[in-house]
Design a protein around this motif. Structure first.
Motif, PDB file in Angstrom:
ATOM      1  N   PRO A  68      44.982  46.982  64.762  1.00 49.63           N
ATOM      2  CA  PRO A  68      44.697  45.730  64.260  1.00 49.63           C
ATOM      3  C   PRO A  68      45.438  44.562  65.078  1.00 49.63           C
ATOM      4  O   PRO A  68      44.987  43.515  65.157  1.00 49.63           O
ATOM      5  N   GLU A  69      46.774  44.968  65.549  1.00 51.40           N
ATOM      6  CA  GLU A  69      47.726  44.087  66.348  1.00 51.40           C
ATOM      7  C   GLU A  69      47.122  43.711  67.621  1.00 51.40           C
ATOM      8  O   GLU A  69      47.473  42.693  68.279  1.00 51.40           O
ATOM      9  N   ARG A  70      46.298  44.611  68.164  1.00 53.32           N
ATOM     10  CA  ARG A  70      45.701  44.542  69.519  1.00 53.32           C
ATOM     11  C   ARG A  70      44.836  43.250  69.621  1.00 53.32           C
ATOM     12  O   ARG A  70      43.837  43.118  69.041  1.00 53.32           O
ATOM     13  N   SER A  71      44.915  42.613  70.935  1.00 49.98           N
ATOM     14  CA  SER A  71      43.785  41.584  71.101  1.00 49.98           C
ATOM     15  C   SER A  71      42.929  41.957  71.901  1.00 49.98           C
ATOM     16  O   SER A  71      42.769  43.185  72.427  1.00 49.98           O
ATOM     17  N   ARG A  72      41.708  41.367  71.707  1.00 50.35           N
ATOM     18  CA  ARG A  72      40.593  41.814  72.379  1.00 50.35           C
ATOM     19  C   ARG A  72      40.597  42.264  73.874  1.00 50.35           C
ATOM     20  O   ARG A  72      39.706  43.215  74.465  1.00 50.35           O
ATOM     21  N   ARG A  73      41.490  41.521  74.484  1.00 51.01           N
ATOM     22  CA  ARG A  73      41.619  41.612  75.894  1.00 51.01           C
ATOM     23  C   ARG A  73      42.465  42.812  76.417  1.00 51.01           C
ATOM     24  O   ARG A  73      42.550  43.311  77.445  1.00 51.01           O
ATOM     25  N   GLU A  74      43.220  43.386  75.283  1.00 58.64           N
ATOM     26  CA  GLU A  74      44.416  44.400  75.766  1.00 58.64           C
ATOM     27  C   GLU A  74      43.338  45.832  75.365  1.00 58.64           C
ATOM     28  O   GLU A  74      42.537  45.808  74.686  1.00 58.64           O
ATOM     29  N   SER A  75      43.889  46.796  76.615  1.00 55.89           N
ATOM     30  CA  SER A  75      43.088  48.145  76.449  1.00 55.89           C
ATOM     31  C   SER A  75      43.580  48.927  75.116  1.00 55.89           C
ATOM     32  O   SER A  75      42.712  49.771  74.876  1.00 55.89           O
ATOM     33  N   GLY A  76      44.556  48.590  74.690  1.00 51.24           N
ATOM     34  CA  GLY A  76      44.946  49.675  73.548  1.00 51.24           C
ATOM     35  C   GLY A  76      45.851  50.834  73.897  1.00 51.24           C
ATOM     36  O   GLY A  76      45.714  51.308  74.995  1.00 51.24           O
ATOM     37  N   ALA A  77      46.724  51.706  72.991  1.00 47.25           N
ATOM     38  CA  ALA A  77      47.535  52.646  73.427  1.00 47.25           C
ATOM     39  C   ALA A  77      47.078  53.753  72.557  1.00 47.25           C
ATOM     40  O   ALA A  77      47.251  54.843  73.340  1.00 47.25           O
ATOM     41  N   LEU A  78      46.313  53.502  71.594  1.00 50.80           N
ATOM     42  CA  LEU A  78      45.896  54.990  70.869  1.00 50.80           C
ATOM     43  C   LEU A  78      44.634  55.514  71.300  1.00 50.80           C
ATOM     44  O   LEU A  78      44.553  56.637  71.501  1.00 50.80           O
ATOM     45  N   LEU A  79      43.407  54.473  71.291  1.00 48.73           N
ATOM     46  CA  LEU A  79      42.224  55.083  71.704  1.00 48.73           C
ATOM     47  C   LEU A  79      41.846  54.138  72.852  1.00 48.73           C
ATOM     48  O   LEU A  79      41.473  53.135  73.195  1.00 48.73           O
ATOM     49  N   THR A  80      41.821  55.159  73.941  1.00 48.64           N
ATOM     50  CA  THR A  80      41.593  54.569  75.305  1.00 48.64           C
ATOM     51  C   THR A  80      40.330  55.144  75.965  1.00 48.64           C
ATOM     52  O   THR A  80      39.711  56.281  75.584  1.00 48.64           O
ATOM     53  N   SER A  81      40.073  54.333  77.006  1.00 47.24           N
ATOM     54  CA  SER A  81      38.773  54.858  77.859  1.00 47.24           C
ATOM     55  C   SER A  81      39.328  55.593  79.292  1.00 47.24           C
ATOM     56  O   SER A  81      40.082  54.967  79.682  1.00 47.24           O
ATOM     57  N   THR A  82      38.306  56.333  79.493  1.00 44.85           N
ATOM     58  CA  THR A  82      38.783  57.077  80.778  1.00 44.85           C
ATOM     59  C   THR A  82      37.374  57.257  81.326  1.00 44.85           C
ATOM     60  O   THR A  82      36.388  57.040  80.729  1.00 44.85           O
ATOM     61  N   ALA A  83      37.424  58.054  82.573  1.00 46.01           N
ATOM     62  CA  ALA A  83      36.202  58.396  83.366  1.00 46.01           C
ATOM     63  C   ALA A  83      35.111  59.080  82.215  1.00 46.01           C
ATOM     64  O   ALA A  83      35.306  60.290  82.220  1.00 46.01           O
ATOM     65  N   GLY A  84      34.019  58.637  81.966  1.00 47.94           N
ATOM     66  CA  GLY A  84      33.168  59.064  81.273  1.00 47.94           C
ATOM     67  C   GLY A  84      33.463  59.409  79.797  1.00 47.94           C
ATOM     68  O   GLY A  84      32.528  60.168  79.276  1.00 47.94           O
ATOM     69  N   GLY A  85      34.369  58.768  79.182  1.00 46.65           N
ATOM     70  CA  GLY A  85      34.602  59.176  77.803  1.00 46.65           C
ATOM     71  C   GLY A  85      35.930  58.581  77.303  1.00 46.65           C
ATOM     72  O   GLY A  85      36.209  57.539  77.789  1.00 46.65           O
ATOM     73  N   TYR A  86      36.373  59.247  76.133  1.00 46.27           N
ATOM     74  CA  TYR A  86      37.463  58.473  75.492  1.00 46.27           C
ATOM     75  C   TYR A  86      38.446  59.461  75.162  1.00 46.27           C
ATOM     76  O   TYR A  86      38.290  60.732  74.886  1.00 46.27           O
ATOM     77  N   VAL A  87      39.853  59.070  74.826  1.00 46.04           N
ATOM     78  CA  VAL A  87      40.818  59.781  74.506  1.00 46.04           C
ATOM     79  C   VAL A  87      41.544  59.263  73.592  1.00 46.04           C
ATOM     80  O   VAL A  87      41.892  58.120  73.363  1.00 46.04           O
ATOM     81  N   LEU A  88      41.795  60.188  72.305  1.00 47.98           N
ATOM     82  CA  LEU A  88      42.766  59.702  71.215  1.00 47.98           C
ATOM     83  C   LEU A  88      44.100  60.149  71.756  1.00 47.98           C
ATOM     84  O   LEU A  88      44.533  61.489  71.575  1.00 47.98           O
ATOM     85  N   ARG A  89      44.986  59.158  71.821  1.00 43.32           N
ATOM     86  CA  ARG A  89      46.272  59.684  72.439  1.00 43.32           C
ATOM     87  C   ARG A  89      47.446  59.896  70.939  1.00 43.32           C
ATOM     88  O   ARG A  89      47.637  58.710  70.481  1.00 43.32           O
ATOM     89  N   THR A  90      47.822  60.846  70.807  1.00 44.73           N
ATOM     90  CA  THR A  90      48.706  61.189  69.399  1.00 44.73           C
ATOM     91  C   THR A  90      49.236  62.616  69.474  1.00 44.73           C
ATOM     92  O   THR A  90      48.965  63.289  70.382  1.00 44.73           O
ATOM     93  N   ASP A  91      50.298  62.762  68.975  1.00 46.68           N
ATOM     94  CA  ASP A  91      50.884  64.141  68.817  1.00 46.68           C
ATOM     95  C   ASP A  91      49.946  65.001  68.300  1.00 46.68           C
ATOM     96  O   ASP A  91      49.607  64.841  67.100  1.00 46.68           O
ATOM     97  N   PRO A  92      49.489  66.225  68.747  1.00 44.59           N
ATOM     98  CA  PRO A  92      48.672  67.263  68.192  1.00 44.59           C
ATOM     99  C   PRO A  92      49.107  67.705  66.865  1.00 44.59           C
ATOM    100  O   PRO A  92      48.406  67.899  65.926  1.00 44.59           O
ATOM    101  N   ALA A  93      50.467  67.536  66.925  1.00 46.82           N
ATOM    102  CA  ALA A  93      50.991  68.303  65.564  1.00 46.82           C
ATOM    103  C   ALA A  93      51.104  67.319  64.353  1.00 46.82           C
ATOM    104  O   ALA A  93      51.237  67.827  63.298  1.00 46.82           O
ATOM    105  N   ALA A  94      50.453  66.255  64.481  1.00 48.45           N
ATOM    106  CA  ALA A  94      50.409  65.121  63.492  1.00 48.45           C
ATOM    107  C   ALA A  94      48.966  65.300  62.969  1.00 48.45           C
ATOM    108  O   ALA A  94      48.625  64.532  62.207  1.00 48.45           O
ATOM    109  N   VAL A  95      48.223  65.965  63.784  1.00 46.67           N
ATOM    110  CA  VAL A  95      46.879  66.717  63.079  1.00 46.67           C
ATOM    111  C   VAL A  95      46.928  67.846  62.186  1.00 46.67           C
ATOM    112  O   VAL A  95      47.487  68.828  62.827  1.00 46.67           O
ATOM    113  N   ASP A  96      46.312  67.734  61.054  1.00 48.67           N
ATOM    114  CA  ASP A  96      46.706  68.880  60.091  1.00 48.67           C
ATOM    115  C   ASP A  96      45.891  70.206  60.556  1.00 48.67           C
ATOM    116  O   ASP A  96      46.594  71.312  60.217  1.00 48.67           O
ATOM    117  N   ALA A  97      45.022  69.972  61.066  1.00 49.81           N
ATOM    118  CA  ALA A  97      44.237  71.297  61.486  1.00 49.81           C
ATOM    119  C   ALA A  97      44.832  71.880  62.618  1.00 49.81           C
ATOM    120  O   ALA A  97      45.143  73.169  62.547  1.00 49.81           O
TER     121      ALA A  97
END
Length: 663
Positions: free
Chosen positions: A82-111
């Motif tokens: 929520p602190e990200r401005s609309r012009r900033e790309s963001g660090a967690l959910l980013t766009s890349t060629a043809g898709g999106y990436v959620l950037r986080t430590d996989p160990a932080a996902v319970d599954a």
């Protein structure tokens, strides 16, 4: 999942939730949470927009799906950062060629954490560290807070729910067996009662529950579990309990279960837990793979790719997710030969044997094998007496999966027509499924995690190798003729084999004359290539015909009318003009034809015929009434830009030629 203050903490094993720096994030409506769950399950990997659409909507995709994905991603970005401005790309959910990436430590996902801890528990148990194994397994099971992906719509979530539930029950079984080994049956009973209520037909759970109850001195309740099991199996599947359950029942009645205990009270210790549902004496090891095609060449990159995928996580004892691969491509491209080559290479990784079923999905006779009939064939080959095989598909599938539980078996299903033929034949655990199809079955990738590989024509080098290998010495020092023949084949292995067989069978005919005959046959509008000896199974015409006959009526009509267009680039507007339909409907039918490998997609909304398929389409165009063909060309000329107008003129000439020949 308890939040830990990590930058992002994600729960998938229950209602999908997320915490950022210890505070819960409101993830939004169901489909937005579905997008988040998919990205979380693939943390740090690029997930394409098309894959997201298939995962969330499945086969019922609205025209606004792509915009919907972008809207949901924008919504997730707002709540995750929520602190990200609309012009900033963001660090967690980013766009890349043809898709999106959620950037986080996989160990932080319970599954992900659950799967890692489960593996660690197995390794500790194998190393003899029972106490450590039980503690690790308990910490893994404690991560669950209800049904995985609870409340999340879409085929991907449904597939993950099934996969993770099976993995959880496997972990429960292994933990319970460890508890019995450590003389702690009382603690195992409560957990097993809950697991049995979730999966009442899972015999291994019931075996462990009966043993635990008996070890606790609750003999009558252990016998009640057996009575209930027998009643349930007879009612649901028409079969009796497996050999291990029957043996345990007799031992409890006699007061002497196998392996008497050394523990307190002289109660019986647990025997080794059975493989689930082993209801019959061991069948002979099946080895049903057909022999390899003579002269297989090339495809080394594709073979290495699938071999790595199918052995990296498959073929491991106790694995919970069965690797599935589907090789698709047009008629004559060599899918079955490729799959057999791969299957023979993989056979050493699956020592319990190989099963093979030809599903006849594109049979000239139209006798496609149903999943129910395929299961009957497989069960008989596994040694099951016909009188013990259930009549319905669900019952046969349950028995089949039970027999393969714990085994490392390679299952090859050739000539698949639909995903429904394949799904009941996917076993759980350590086996592997390999299939071929003329269609691109994207639903199997989304719902079942299948690896899809599309085969194209061979390159010139490999085509020359195959032609020379199959034709003996006829092409020695005949480079020019060989290259001409390869060009006529279009790189299709079946066409190359037909040419090679003709060369070998007509050694008294000069090569130049044979090449001229092939060129003349290639140029005929009435048939792309006849099979050697008139054998319909090796005729490209017959193969193309079966693909065409399987089309829905409106797609078949479009295919016929596109045969008028020649070898130009086919756009959505061209197809719409030819068929007199809307652009969205034309786009849908073009996608369908490309999915059946009757067209090749060369760009976004742009298609082209393979050369041999173009000739076949021209033949099919003659099946359309002359008045319809003339009207189609008139529509195309009316709305065509200059370049298309020239090609439409060619189509008009073709219509006139056909009209003259008809007269």
């Amino acid at each position: 999942m308890t939040s830990t203050g990590e930058p992002l903490c994600i729960q998938l094993l229950g209602p999908v939730r997320a915490w950022r720096h210890g505070r819960e994030v409101v993830l939004g409506p169901p489909k937005q949470r579905a997008v988040f769950a998919l990205l979380a399950s693939r943390a740090n990997d690029v997930v394409g927009v098309e894959h997201i659409i298939d995962a969330v909507w499945g086969g019922d995709i609205p025209q606004t799906a792509a915009n919907g994905v972008h809207t949901y991603v924008a919504g997730l970005r707002r709540v995750l950062e929520p602190e990200r401005s609309r012009r900033e790309s963001g660090a967690l959910l980013t766009s890349t060629a043809g898709g999106y990436v959620l950037r986080t430590d996989p160990a932080a996902v319970d599954a992900t954490s659950f799967a890692l801890r489960h593996t660690q528990a197995r390794r500790a148990r194998a190393a003899g560290r029972l106490h450590e194994s039980l503690d690790t397994a308990e910490s893994a099971l404690a991560l669950w807070h209800g049904e995985a992906y609870s409340g999340i719509p879409g085929p991907f979530a449904a597939m993950e729910r099934t996969r993770l539930q099976d993995l959880r029950l496997t972990a429960v079984e292994e933990w319970a067996a460890g508890m019995l080994e450590g003389d702690r049956p009382d603690e195992a009973v409560t957990v097993l009662l809950g697991a049995v209520s979730e999966e009442p037909l899972r015999e291994k759970l019931r075996w462990l529950l009966m043993t635990s109850l008996y070890r606790c001195g609750r003999q009558a309740q252990a016998l009640e579990v057996y009575t209930e099991t027998r009643r349930l199996l007879r009612h649901e599947l028409g079969i009796d309990p497996g050999a291990e359950l029957r043996t345990l029942h007799q031992q409890i009645l006699a007061g002497r279960p196998a392996n008497p205990a050394h523990g307190a009270g002289g109660g019986p210790a647990a025997a080794t837990p059975p493989a689930v549902g082993r209801m019959l004496p061991p069948a002979p090891r099946p080895a049903q793979l057909p022999s390899l095609a003579r002269g297989f060449v090339g495809r080394s990159t594709e073979l290495a790719y699938l071999e790595r995928l199918l052995t990296e996580h498959g073929g491991q004892q106790g694995g919970a997710s069965t690797p599935v691969a589907v090789i698709d491509g047009p008629a004559g491209v060599g899918k079955s030969a490729f799959a057999l080559e791969l299957a023979h290479r993989l056979s050493e990784h699956f020592p319990d044997g190989q099963l093979y079923v030809d599903l006849h999905g594109t049979s000239v006779e139209g006798r496609s094998l149903s999943a129910c009939d395929a299961l009957l064939q497989v069960l008989l080959s596994l040694g099951v007496e016909s009188s013990r095989i259930p009549a319905d598909t669900a019952g046969r599938a349950t028995l089949y999966r039970s027999l393969l539980h714990g085994k490392r078996m390679l299952v090859m299903l050739d000539d698949l027509l639909s995903a429904d033929q394949l799904r009941p034949l996917i076993p759980h655990g350590s086996s592997c499924v390999l299939s071929t199809s003329r269609q691109r079955l994207g639903g199997l990738a989304v719902r079942d995690g299948a690896h899809l590989l599309r085969l194209g024509p061979l390159g010139t080098h490999d085509s020359l190798r195959l032609l020379r290998c199959l034709s003996g010495d006829r092409l020695r020092h005949q480079e020019t003729v060989a290259r001409r023949l390869v060009g006529l084949s279009g790189g299709l292995p079946l066409a190359l084999r037909i040419i090679a067989e003709t060369l070998a069978a007509n050694r008294d005919v000069p090569l130049a004359s044979l090449a001229d005959q092939f060129a003349a046959e290639h140029g005929r509008r009435d048939r792309p290539a006849a099979g050697a000896g008139g054998d319909a199974s090796t005729s490209l015409h017959a193969l193309f015909e079966t693909s065409y006959q399987a089309l829905p009526a409106e797609a078949a009509r479009m295919f016929r009318l596109l045969g008028l267009f020649g070898d130009g680039l086919i756009t959505v507007s061209v197809a719409a003009d030819l068929t007199g339909t809307t652009c969205p409907e034309a786009a849908r039918l073009l996608r369908l034809l490309a999915g059946r490998h009757l067209l090749v997609e060369v760009g976004r909304h742009e298609y082209r015929f393979h050369e041999l398929m173009r000739l076949y389409a021209a033949e099919c165009a003659e099946r359309e009434p002359l008045t319809h063909r003339s009207a189609a060309v008139a529509r195309l000329l009316q709305g065509a830009p200059p370049l298309t107008e020239l090609r439409a003129g060619v189509a008009a000439g073709a219509v006139e030629q056909h009209a003259g020949s008809a007269v």
